[in-house]
Motif scaffolding. Structure first.
Motif, PDB file in Angstrom:
ATOM      1  N   ASP A   1     -10.901   1.142   5.965  1.00  0.00           N
ATOM      2  CA  ASP A   1     -11.269   2.543   5.724  1.00  0.00           C
ATOM      3  C   ASP A   1     -10.296   3.122   4.707  1.00  0.00           C
ATOM      4  OD1 ASP A   1     -11.753   5.219   5.754  1.00  0.00           O
ATOM      5  OD2 ASP A   1     -11.112   5.546   7.839  1.00  0.00           O
ATOM      6  N   PHE A   2     -10.716   3.133   3.430  1.00  0.00           N
ATOM      7  CA  PHE A   2      -9.779   3.511   2.382  1.00  0.00           C
ATOM      8  C   PHE A   2      -9.341   4.969   2.498  1.00  0.00           C
ATOM      9  CE2 PHE A   2      -8.402   4.563  -1.946  1.00  0.00           C
ATOM     10  CZ  PHE A   2      -7.465   3.569  -2.106  1.00  0.00           C
ATOM     11  N   GLY A   3     -10.298   5.849   2.788  1.00  0.00           N
ATOM     12  CA  GLY A   3      -9.973   7.270   2.945  1.00  0.00           C
ATOM     13  C   GLY A   3      -8.993   7.479   4.085  1.00  0.00           C
TER      14      GLY A   3
ATOM     15  N   PHE B   1      -6.954   5.301   5.269  1.00  0.00           N
ATOM     16  CA  PHE B   1      -5.690   4.696   4.861  1.00  0.00           C
ATOM     17  C   PHE B   1      -4.865   5.700   4.044  1.00  0.00           C
ATOM     18  CE2 PHE B   1      -3.676   2.692   1.141  1.00  0.00           C
ATOM     19  CZ  PHE B   1      -2.672   1.967   1.762  1.00  0.00           C
ATOM     20  N   LEU B   2      -5.534   6.340   3.058  1.00  0.00           N
ATOM     21  CA  LEU B   2      -4.831   7.301   2.202  1.00  0.00           C
ATOM     22  C   LEU B   2      -4.322   8.471   3.019  1.00  0.00           C
ATOM     23  CD1 LEU B   2      -6.568   7.807  -1.241  1.00  0.00           C
ATOM     24  CD2 LEU B   2      -4.347   6.806  -0.708  1.00  0.00           C
TER      25      LEU B   2
ATOM     26  N   GLY C   1       0.817  -1.202   0.000  1.00  0.00           N
ATOM     27  CA  GLY C   1       0.000   0.000   0.000  1.00  0.00           C
ATOM     28  C   GLY C   1       0.855   1.257   0.000  1.00  0.00           C
TER      29      GLY C   1
ATOM     30  N   CYS D   1       2.588   1.642  -3.379  1.00  0.00           N
ATOM     31  CA  CYS D   1       1.740   2.114  -4.471  1.00  0.00           C
ATOM     32  C   CYS D   1       1.551   3.623  -4.395  1.00  0.00           C
ATOM     33  CB  CYS D   1       0.387   1.414  -4.427  1.00  0.00           C
ATOM     34  SG  CYS D   1       0.509  -0.289  -4.970  1.00  0.00           S
TER      35      CYS D   1
ATOM     36  N   SER E   1      -6.016  -0.267   7.866  1.00  0.00           N
ATOM     37  CA  SER E   1      -5.967  -1.109   6.667  1.00  0.00           C
ATOM     38  C   SER E   1      -6.903  -0.532   5.602  1.00  0.00           C
ATOM     39  CB  SER E   1      -6.382  -2.527   7.034  1.00  0.00           C
ATOM     40  OG  SER E   1      -6.616  -3.253   5.865  1.00  0.00           O
ATOM     41  N   PRO E   2      -6.488  -0.542   4.321  1.00  0.00           N
ATOM     42  CA  PRO E   2      -7.324   0.045   3.266  1.00  0.00           C
ATOM     43  C   PRO E   2      -8.664  -0.662   3.136  1.00  0.00           C
ATOM     44  CG  PRO E   2      -5.453  -1.158   2.351  1.00  0.00           C
ATOM     45  CD  PRO E   2      -5.217  -1.049   3.818  1.00  0.00           C
ATOM     46  N   SER E   3      -8.707  -1.953   3.524  1.00  0.00           N
ATOM     47  CA  SER E   3      -9.981  -2.672   3.390  1.00  0.00           C
ATOM     48  C   SER E   3     -10.984  -2.200   4.449  1.00  0.00           C
ATOM     49  CB  SER E   3      -9.738  -4.179   3.508  1.00  0.00           C
ATOM     50  OG  SER E   3      -8.989  -4.436   4.678  1.00  0.00           O
TER      51      SER E   3
END
Lengths: 314, 525
Positions: A172-174, A176-177, A99, A102, A168-170
């Motif tokens: 809470d993606f926002g 995570f970013l 992650g 990327c 973890s992006p799975s």
């Protein structure tokens, strides 16, 4: 087809050699996994018993062959330290590292191409000179320091991005970013600086070629020459360089993971070496070696796709 | 009314400690439908002058002119945007280097069509546009097949690439075409065809052409009027063709006299040697018999070679390059090999040098000539530009010792002695000893080729292979190099294999000539 088979064969051979060397290294370095697991107070009998149980008995060769046999069946053993299958342990950590990688790679690509174009538009002009100084600073600055400064300024003083614990992006993606952006910048800045410098030099030397003069004589303006003719030729020279950067970033950064508290591979590797947690170390080392070989192969393949001069035969 | 009129053009570059004037107060005119020849040695400023017209010089060149008037418009006062409109549409260029002047990543069809796109020339259908591209290629003498349109530059020969360049220049039907040394890298046949193409173009479309070359004969044939440039200045304009001719002849005579003075004593020595060697007078016709009597130092027997070409699916096809080639090279002989590009002559010499293995056949070297040395066409790219001349030669000396060691002869000389060998060699190729401290990039083309020759000869090989050694060099320097080669052959007692596409050069230097075509020897002269 033959090309791909050849490349896979070379990957397998590389991995075999690397895994054996790692095995050897662990046989040679001082320290004992059993001792480190039981602690200093353990009796010699206890240690012997555990060594037996952990499969540490026998010659290096016989242990290596046993490991290889299991690995071929997808069984890379259990971590001594965490008492769980290595594959499970690593895949958990891999998510964080990949992650981070990327986000960093996107930053590197998005910024390095336009910046190098800007820099190469007028070599030794004002913009070029300023960017040269900035890239030098970017390459020279230590990553941990960069991480601390970024956290302080953007995370704590300005509160633009989330700091603290990894999400973890799975889940809470926002989130995570928002959490990843600062570590990604710390990873990206040195690599980006190298990339800008490299690509700029490629563009500048590409601009001296005869076909650029032809393009100008046809009536192309400066921008058209740069985008339609020079850029693609320059990028070709930078493919291998970018592939190596990608491999490095995907391998995880120990320093950045430590500073930002990211549960990634880099940290796991250092801890495992300290604990003599051999099964984990071996797999991480193999992963890194495989990355380098795969990235080089991908670079080779992309040459074949973008550069018609590279023969499509072997 | 002239189509183009240039008044007092000056071009300079900044150099450390000042400014270097490259072109000084050059004025000339080109009439409508006129072919103007521009002649001069390399470095005389003729290319710079032509590129200054549409201002396509790189930024570091400073251009100023009293006036550049093209079709009643002031080119020198135009903005970059206005210039872009004229470039490629009204003034088109074709350059010397067909190998590098095309973008390696774009297909031919796209590159030829590009000027149409840039200048917003619209077609109602895509087919019509393709037709225009095909027409331009046809006018440049190429068969506009689909394969050609889809080909990349590296798949074409030098001559084909030059025709593509010409098609690209023709496609917008410019009123002025600048042809800058466009035939220098091509063989004689292709040169003639391309010269015809330009004449045809003028006849049909009334295109004005500035034809730049150092090949005075060719310029005389093609041009209506000739201007001479020297050291950045235009020599006085010749109004009448007779006058121009006289001037050119005088220049040529001076050149020839210079060469004769250089060759002078050696040629007479050669003759006496030859006579004493055979005991009595040898008439020209018997010279070959005398050569036949000499020792064979290289024998190539039934050599064949094929490239294996593997397709994406792994299917292997063999592409024959050499077919059953046999030849002998005798002591002290210069053997010429002539052939078009792609005829297999480079593969042949690579095999002789051991740079490539043959599939079949045998190469027998006489003792002392096991390691043939090579001199390539382009000394700039075949010698390391970052090293000094002395270093390059010194390495060649050490390399020679390693080769000798392979044969069991040990004779490593001291550093001082090796240095002395280097300086002696420089002297033999008529270079000053201070050249040893200079880098290849600081030398002129002629000097570089002398260094390349020195590198090949320093280990005293029995055979030297010269692959187009004078093709990239100006005519007058060419003569000097050929004279030097003749002299060195006598001094070092070696044999040459001389490859060239220029029959004139071959005639000047070779004792015997083999013509190679499609990988086999077609003719012996």
């Amino acid at each position: 087809m033959k090309y791909i088979i050849k490349k896979i064969a070379s990957l397998v051979i590389t991995l075999l050699i690397i895994s054996f060397v790692t095995f050897l290294a662990f046989a040679v370095i001082p320290g004992d996994a059993a001792v480190s697991k039981l602690g200093m107070d353990a009796t010699p009998e206890q240690v012997e018993e555990l060594r037996e149980e952990m499969g540490l008995k026998g010659s290096v060769m016989s242990r290596y062959l046993r490991w290889l046999g299991n690995a071929a069946r997808g069984n890379f053993g259990k971590s001594y330290r965490y008492d769980m299958p290595v594959t499970e342990l690593i895949s958990e950590r891999l998510g964080a590292t990949v992650g981070l990688a990327c986000v960093s790679l996107v930053l590197i690509l998005v910024f390095s191409v336009p910046l190098s174009l800007l820099s190469a538009a007028k070599p030794n002009g004002a913009v070029d000179n300023v960017l040269t100084i900035l890239t030098q600073i970017g390459m020279a600055i230590p990553q941990f320091f960069l991480g601390i400064v970024l956290t302080l300024v953007f995370g704590i003083l300005l509160s633009w991005f989330k700091t603290g614990s990894y999400v973890s992006p799975s889940v809470d993606f926002g989130g995570f970013l928002s959490f990843m952006i600062l570590p990604a910048i710390s990873v990206a800045i040195p690599k980006m600086s190298m990339m800008v410098k490299y690509l700029r030099d490629c563009i500048v030397s590409e601009k001296k070629n005869d076909y650029v003069r032809t393009a100008k004589a046809k009536g192309n303006g400066e921008a058209a020459i740069l985008f339609k003719h020079v850029l693609k030729n320059a990028v070709i020279s930078a493919i291998t360089f970018f592939a190596m950067i990608t491999a490095e970033v995907l391998a995880g950064s120990i320093v950045v993971e430590q500073v930002f508290g990211i549960p990634g591979l880099g940290r796991l590797l250092v801890n495992s070496i300290n604990n003599r947690d051999f099964p984990v170390v071996n797999v991480i080392v193999l992963y890194m070696a495989a990355l380098v070989v795969i990235m080089n192969t991908l670079a080779d393949i992309s040459y074949r796709i973008v550069d018609p001069r590279v023969s499509r035969a072997d | 009314m002239a189509l183009l009129s240039v008044k007092k053009l000056n071009i300079s570059v900044d150099v450390p400690g000042g400014e270097k004037q490259l072109v000084r107060d050059v004025s000339f005119e080109v009439g409508k439908g006129e072919i103007l020849g521009l002649v001069g040695a390399s470095g005389s400023g003729k290319s710079l002058t032509s590129m200054a017209i549409a201002h396509i010089l790189r930024r570091e060149y400073k251009v100023s002119a009293e006036e550049i008037l093209f079709d009643k418009r002031r080119m020198d006062l135009m903005s970059e945007g206005e210039l872009c409109d004229i470039r490629g549409r009204e003034i088109a260029y074709v350059f010397q280097e067909p190998m590098t002047s095309l973008n390696p990543l774009l297909r031919i069809g796209r590159q030829v069509a590009e000027p149409l796109e840039i200048h917003g020339i619209k077609f109602s259908t895509k087919v019509e546009k393709t037709e225009a591209v095909k027409q331009a290629l046809k006018e440049a003498g190429l068969e506009p097949t689909r394969d050609l349109l889809r080909a990349y530059p590296h798949q074409l020969s030098g001559g084909q690439r030059q025709r593509v360049m010409i098609a690209m220049a023709f496609i917008c039907n410019p009123s002025l075409l600048v042809a800058d040394e466009i035939t220098t890298a091509l063989d004689v046949d292709t040169t003639n065809v391309i010269a015809e193409l330009l004449l045809e173009r003028r006849k049909r479309y009334g295109t004005s052409i500035i034809f730049i070359s150092h090949d005075t004969k060719l310029v005389e044939r093609v041009s209506d009027r000739i201007l001479h440039m020297k050291n950045g200045e235009m020599l006085e304009n010749h109004e009448s063709p007779e006058e121009a001719e006289r001037e050119l002849m005088a220049a040529k005579r001076a050149e020839e006299a210079e060469i004769r003075a250089m060759e002078g004593s050696e040629t007479s020595d050669e003759d006496t040697d030859e006579q004493s060697a055979s005991g009595n007078k040898i008439a020209g016709r018997d010279k070959n018999n005398a050569l036949n009597a000499k020792k064979v130092i290289l024998e190539v027997k039934n050599l064949s070679f094929a490239y294996s070409d593997r397709s994406v699916l792994g299917k292997v096809t063999l592409k024959p390059v050499l077919k059953d080639v046999s030849l002998v090279l005798r002591e002290g002989e210069t053997l010429g090999i002539v052939g078009k590009s792609g005829s297999g002559k480079s593969t042949l010499v690579k095999t002789i040098c051991g740079l490539q293995k043959s599939n079949e056949g045998e190469i027998i070297y006489a003792p002392g000539s096991e390691f043939p040395q090579m001199v390539f066409q382009d000394p700039y790219s075949s010698l390391n530009p970052a090293r000094s001349v002395g270093r390059i030669l010194y390495e060649a000396v050490r390399m020679g010792e390693r080769r000798a060691a392979m044969k069991g002869e040990k004779k490593r000389v001291s550093k001082t002695l090796a240095r002395q060998v280097v300086f002696d060699m420089l002297k033999s190729v008529d270079l000053k000893s201070e050249i040893a401290y200079r880098k290849i990039s600081e030398l002129s083309g002629g000097e570089r080729q002398r260094v390349a020759i020195a590198t090949a000869l320093i280990t005293r090989p029995g055979i030297v292979i010269l692959d187009e050694p004078v093709s990239a060099i100006d005519a007058n320097v060419q003569e000097q190099i050929l004279a030097l080669l003749k002299k060195l052959k006598e001094t070092f007692g070696c044999s040459y294999i001389f490859i060239s596409h220029d029959p004139e050069v071959i005639a000047k230097i070779c004792d015997r000539v083999l013509v190679i075509e499609d990988g086999s020897i077609k003719e012996k002269r």
